[in-house]
Structures are given as C-alpha cells and as structure tokens.
Design an enzyme around this catalytic site. Sequence first.
Site, mmCIF file in Angstrom:
data_model
loop_
_atom_site.group_PDB
_atom_site.id
_atom_site.type_symbol
_atom_site.label_atom_id
_atom_site.label_comp_id
_atom_site.label_asym_id
_atom_site.label_seq_id
_atom_site.Cartn_x
_atom_site.Cartn_y
_atom_site.Cartn_z
ATOM 1 N N SER A 132 -62.912 66.205 -36.168
ATOM 2 C CA SER A 132 -62.965 65.940 -37.745
ATOM 3 C C SER A 132 -62.045 65.129 -38.561
ATOM 4 O O SER A 132 -61.087 64.625 -38.005
ATOM 5 C CB SER A 132 -62.453 67.629 -38.211
ATOM 6 N N TYR A 145 -55.446 73.450 -38.812
ATOM 7 C CA TYR A 145 -56.364 73.027 -38.165
ATOM 8 C C TYR A 145 -56.369 71.453 -38.088
ATOM 9 O O TYR A 145 -56.930 70.851 -37.387
ATOM 10 C CB TYR A 145 -57.745 73.349 -39.463
#
Length: 247
Positions: A132, A145
């Site tokens: 990501s 995250y």
Amino acid sequence: MTQRRIAVVTGASSGIGRATARRLAADGFEVICAARRTDRIEALAQEIGGRALTCDVTKADDIAALAAAVGDRLDVLVANAGGAIGTETVATAKLEEWRTMYDTNVIGVAASIQTLLPALTKAHGVIITIGSVAGMVAYEGGAGYCGVKAAVHSLMMSLRLELFDQPVRVCEIDPGMVASDEFSLVRFHGDEQKAAAVYAGVEAPLTQEDIAETVAFVAAQPEHVNIDQLVVRPRAQAAAHKVHRTS
C-alpha cells in the site's frame, strides 16, 4: 504435454484477492483460492475452475496444508491476505487490533513466502505482495496500518537481496485509493457511512479489478524482468494526502 501453471492467491474471498483469482484464471492459471471463508472460496473456485483451500495465514497448520496442496511447483504466489483495522491515534490505539494487523499483513505474508519458496524456486516463479502507499507515507490515525505495510515493503526489499542468485522474482504492488467491497468497511468496523466517506467526491477511485490487472501484468513478464515495486494510484490521487474531490 505442457504442465498447467499454478497460482496461489491468499485472501481470495473478497476484494483484490477475489478479482485477482478471476484474472489469473482468465490467463490460464489453475488458481488455488486460499482464505478463511470456506463458502466464498468454494463458490469462487467453482466459478473459475480452480481449487479452494480454507486457510488462515496466521495459523502454521493452515500454511502447511497450503504447501501440501500446492505440491512441488508453484508459478505465482499473490500474498494478498491482510487489511486495515481502525483509525485511532497512537495515544488511543487498540493494540490488539495492531497485533491482528501485524499477524496477518506481516507474519502471514512471511509465513506464506517461507513455506512456498521451495516450490516457487523449482518453477522459477514470482512472489507478488499487495502492499500500500500507506507503507510509504504516514498519516494521522494510520500508524498501525502504515506500520504493517512499511514492514511488508522492508520484507520484500530484504527478500530480493537474499534471493538475488535464485530463479525467483520478488515483486511488490502498492495501491493507492481502491474502492474494494470490504476494505474500508472492515477498517471502520462495519460503519457504512464512514466507509463511504473515504471515497466521497472521488469520481474514479481504483477498482479491485484494476489491481488484479496489474498483478496479471507483473506475473506475465519474462523471467528476467522483475518489477521491484509498482505504485498504482487513481489519477485523482496525486499523493496519499492530496485527493481531488468534486464534492
């Protein structure tokens, strides 16, 4: 007779994983759809002519069963299982949620690679992780995250160095804003209003099929071509913090 190519997709029960399984099957791969939700992957495997294997990447026995199902050759591993949970600040973070993210996104990815590496090496295969852009730039409420995706990036960089003389490609795809069917819902604990707000006013975020197409492109490159890192964003997202919204 040419042996049919085999691909494993973890986290295949929804989102990018499901779309990737479908896309690789369209390219002629026999896809082993691995995920925790048995009913979903069984339906998917039947649809695409693949195989379903109930697998929690955080459980050693499940990873061992995955390796047994693969056998001695594996052409493509798409280590996709993972996800985000929560948007709390560091001061208020639920650390059990962080542990869950690390177990799935980092340890689960490492375990999948470690166990399947002999089969990948024998087939001169390719390892593709779904990272990501969150692993590249931190933001408020994203420490958990962002941290796990940064760890996956470091894992892949180390792995590429460690396997420099082995016939295995090590590739990382880092999507930006993807409007998948479950990612934001899981992150916001099922709050549909908060999940929808992530994409509000963005006319064309990426779709899970866009990332599946990118996976297929990486997997289709000749053996000597390694896509080290591929960042994929919608045109509306110039950076993690700069998104064009029409409303």
